[in-house]
Design a protein around this motif. Structure first.
Motif, PDB file in Angstrom:
ATOM      1  N   GLY B 226       0.858  -1.188   0.025  1.00 50.06           N
ATOM      2  CA  GLY B 226      -0.028  -0.019  -0.059  1.00 50.06           C
ATOM      3  C   GLY B 226       0.931   1.396  -0.062  1.00 50.06           C
ATOM      4  N   PHE B 227       0.147   2.428  -0.121  1.00 56.28           N
ATOM      5  CA  PHE B 227       0.914   3.608   0.089  1.00 56.28           C
ATOM      6  C   PHE B 227       0.933   3.951   1.705  1.00 56.28           C
ATOM      7  N   ALA B 228      -0.182   4.481   2.202  1.00 55.18           N
ATOM      8  CA  ALA B 228      -0.265   4.539   3.743  1.00 55.18           C
ATOM      9  C   ALA B 228      -0.211   3.201   4.500  1.00 55.18           C
ATOM     10  N   ILE B 233      -3.814   4.743   8.484  1.00 54.17           N
ATOM     11  CA  ILE B 233      -5.076   5.069   7.813  1.00 54.17           C
ATOM     12  C   ILE B 233      -6.235   4.790   8.746  1.00 54.17           C
ATOM     13  N   LEU B 241      -9.588  -1.371  10.007  1.00 55.53           N
ATOM     14  CA  LEU B 241      -9.711  -1.867   8.933  1.00 55.53           C
ATOM     15  C   LEU B 241     -10.455  -3.144   8.281  1.00 55.53           C
ATOM     16  N   PRO B 242     -10.945  -3.261   7.358  1.00 55.67           N
ATOM     17  CA  PRO B 242     -11.491  -4.569   6.928  1.00 55.67           C
ATOM     18  C   PRO B 242     -10.515  -5.635   6.922  1.00 55.67           C
ATOM     19  N   PHE B 245      -7.499  -5.977   4.017  1.00 59.11           N
ATOM     20  CA  PHE B 245      -7.316  -4.983   3.251  1.00 59.11           C
ATOM     21  C   PHE B 245      -5.839  -4.675   3.112  1.00 59.11           C
ATOM     22  N   GLN B 246      -5.386  -4.020   1.947  1.00 57.52           N
ATOM     23  CA  GLN B 246      -4.114  -3.884   1.235  1.00 57.52           C
ATOM     24  C   GLN B 246      -3.242  -5.237   1.534  1.00 57.52           C
ATOM     25  N   PHE B 250      -6.347  -8.279  -2.225  1.00 61.13           N
ATOM     26  CA  PHE B 250      -7.042  -7.116  -2.165  1.00 61.13           C
ATOM     27  C   PHE B 250      -6.739  -6.423  -3.642  1.00 61.13           C
ATOM     28  N   HIS B 254      -8.621  -5.487  -7.053  1.00 64.05           N
ATOM     29  CA  HIS B 254      -8.846  -4.120  -7.368  1.00 64.05           C
ATOM     30  C   HIS B 254      -8.002  -3.711  -8.705  1.00 64.05           C
ATOM     31  N   MET B 256      -4.895  -3.698  -9.378  1.00 58.07           N
ATOM     32  CA  MET B 256      -3.579  -3.175  -9.007  1.00 58.07           C
ATOM     33  C   MET B 256      -2.414  -3.974  -9.245  1.00 58.07           C
TER      34      MET B 256
END
Ligand code: ZN
Lengths: 327, 295
Positions: B226-228, B233, B241-242, B245-246, B250, B254, B256
């Motif tokens: 991820g970025f953050a 976050i 967070l779910p 996530f990341q 995931f 999405h 990516m």
């Protein structure tokens, strides 16, 4: 604190220096370990000193934290204020043609001293409503994608680009991550490196890490006198290393994020002066001080054949911070 | 129980070893299974039960991807502490500790070798070295690797394991993102293949520069990407967070990532990609695919 039995800081510094020298000479790990312990003991003594004690204060130049506050000053001119004073006929171009229109980054066609150019920047809000509308100047992936799309449009028609950096950082949220915040910034860094038109970058307020850099690759990188540029906010840095975001002032010093520091490190090309007291005092005067610098940087870059321009841009970042030894 | 031992002789030897090999066992972070480290290594350092991918160091990564020997480059580069950064401990001190611990001067290894017969330039990041963070040295080594790749027209592979830009080198670290990305623009123009491999974890400035700029971006299963960072976050949005996530899956969902590939299949996947990028119908060319053209 005058009756404090502690030796003055200079003495502690001198002792530490001596210990360091001995450590270099010591061959047994045990001896080294002991010396290191002595070193940190002295370090603790230094930390125990009251910052109110003027004799204990570092002779460090004052102001990193002051600069942070000025860079974030609520009355500081934002991107659209500079647009008003620097450009004519600003006509906004919206959207990333994929997901949406991020209002934290504003892009537009404009005239700069008669010449068509592209101007874009991160936009903070002044009123509460405006702040929310602009998401505090924190762009999401669609903001970075809009920016590069519009920059490519400018490049297609050989129009120079001015970018203005002023953001606490890229937005750290679930939606931004899901849509590829990192990829959006990465893509911009690569593509801006090869856009065949002059790009003049100005840090006007907060240069917040990768979120700022995402529109910050160019032929000249300027910074206003009281603007900052940093890999991490002083608060986050303090939270990580001192586990206390209240130590942000210390972190601001340690991070070397002021215009002077950045110029020394070769990260920016030039410091643009601000009106007395700071840009917030007089927006028009701040823009008037910036205009001739933008003009000069643009005319320098515009003279170069495209290949030379791109080579120069490459070398500019290539050389950044040759701080290493060995080989 | 003597009769039992006799019947199950192999078990006896394992039991015997257990006594002498404390510390050679490890627990799977994911399924809590106790695993013998030898078994873990034999299984590409993935849990034999749930296939959770353990972090591996840079040298193990080189062994997994190269056919045999490799030549290391730029290993002498070391940070000079440009900011003279000091928090609770001086950065300089932290560096020398890390250097002793890892036997490396900084958080990346650059090496040349062969992958299923094809010459490649491989950068492997070392997470154990200040979280694989990127300062001037990591930036410089990766940029040199890209320039070598370009000069020799040899495909580039970067295996990321990094928390992002290194705070202790300040904005200098940040600028490495621009420097590396600019070099990748040149590699891209020259159409020399670049495969980015994202492993656990790849975040911050690393993801927001070279890790997401591959011709293919492939990740190991379950990697945090991820970025953050998740904590940042959570603090920003004030909610949990779910699950998942990341993680690689995931990101794949999405759109990516180009693929999520098990570590045991990674070398084959990369080899296929390199074949895809460099194959030519000319027989002589095909044999030398990916090799530098004769001078
Ligand atoms: Zn498991």
């Amino acid at each position: 604190m005058s009756d404090d039995p502690q030796p003055p800081r200079q003495e502690l510094d001198a002792l530490q220096k001596r210990i360091r020298e001995l450590e270099q000479l010591a061959s047994e790990p045990e001896a080294q370990e002991k010396l290191r312990k002595m070193y940190s003991l002295l370090e603790d003594m230094k930390e125990g000193e009251s910052p109110d004690d003027p004799s204990a204060a570092e002779p460090a130049p004052p102001g990193a934290w002051q600069r942070v506050l000025l860079a974030r000053h609520p009355q500081r001119p934002y991107f659209l204020d500079y647009v008003q004073h620097l450009f004519e006929g600003f006509s906004e171009v919206h959207g990333d043609r994929g997901f949406g229109d991020d209002t934290a980054i504003v892009c537009g066609m404009a005239r700069f001293q008669g010449q068509p150019v592209l101007a874009l920047g991160q936009q903070k809000g002044r009123s509460t409503k405006d702040k929310l509308h602009r998401n505090f100047g924190m762009a999401k992936p669609e903001g970075y994608r809009k920016a590069i799309r519009v920059m490519q449009y400018a490049a297609k028609f050989a129009r120079p680009i001015f970018t203005f950096l002023d953001t606490p950082g890229a937005y750290p949220g679930i939606d931004a991550e899901a849509r590829g915040q990192a990829e959006a910034i990465a893509y911009n860094l690569r593509e801006m490196a090869r856009l065949p038109v002059p790009i003049i970058v100005t840090v006007i307020g907060e240069g917040g890490s990768g979120g700022a850099l995402g529109i910050g690759v160019g032929d000249s990188v300027l910074i206003l006198e009281n603007a900052i540029y940093s890999v991490i906010s002083p608060e986050s840095c303090a939270a990580i290393v001192w586990r206390n975001s209240g130590k942000a002032e210390l972190a601001a010093e340690a991070l070397k994020l002021t215009a002077e520091d950045l110029l020394k490190m070769g990260v920016v090309d030039e410091i643009v002066p601000e009106p007395p007291g700071g840009a917030q005092a007089d927006h028009r005067a701040a823009a008037a001080l910036l205009a001739p610098v933008l003009e000069r940087c643009l005319s320098e870059a515009a003279q170069l054949p495209v290949n030379d321009l791109l080579d120069r841009r490459y070398q500019k970042f290539r050389k950044m911070a040759q701080f290493w030894t060995g080989e | 129980m003597a009769w039992f031992r006799k019947e199950k002789k192999p078990l006896e030897s394992v039991e015997g070893k257990r006594v002498h090999t404390e510390g050679l066992w490890t627990k799977c972070e994911s399924c809590r299974q106790i695993i013998w480290k030898k078994d873990l290594e034999a299984n590409w350092n993935a849990c034999p039960r749930c296939s959770f991918h353990f972090k591996i160091d840079a040298r193990t990564r080189l062994r997994l991807l190269f056919d045999g020997e490799w030549v290391e480059h730029y290993s002498g580069l070391a940070s000079t502490d440009p900011l003279q950064f000091k928090d609770l401990k001086a950065y300089r001190e932290r560096l020398s500790q890390m250097q002793k611990k890892t036997g490396m001067n900084d958080a990346v290894v650059v090496a040349e070798g062969r992958l299923e017969g094809r010459p490649v330039v491989l950068c492997a990041m070392e997470y154990n070295f200040i979280g694989g963070s990127m300062g001037a040295v990591v930036g410089e080594k990766i940029t040199r690797a890209i320039e070598m790749s370009l000069a020799k027209r040899v495909p580039l592979i970067i295996v990321s394991a990094s928390g992002g830009a290194r705070m202790m080198e300040g904005v200098v670290s940040l600028m490495q993102m621009a420097k590396i990305s600019a070099a990748l623009a040149r590699l891209d123009e020259a159409r020399v293949p670049y495969i980015s491999v994202l492993t656990d974890p790849t975040t911050g400035g690393t993801t927001a520069s070279f890790a997401m700029l591959g011709d293919l971006n492939v990740a190991e299963p379950g990697a945090l990407i991820g970025f953050a960072g998740p904590r940042v976050i959570e603090q920003t949005i004030c909610q949990k967070l779910p699950e998942g996530f990341q993680r690689s899956e995931f990101l794949l969902e999405h759109g990516m990532l180009d693929a999520v590939v098990d570590r045991k299949d990674l070398k084959t996947y990369i080899a296929r990609a390199l074949e895809f990028c460099t194959w030519t119908s000319d027989k002589a060319g095909s044999a030398a695919a990916g090799a530098p053209p004769a001078p």
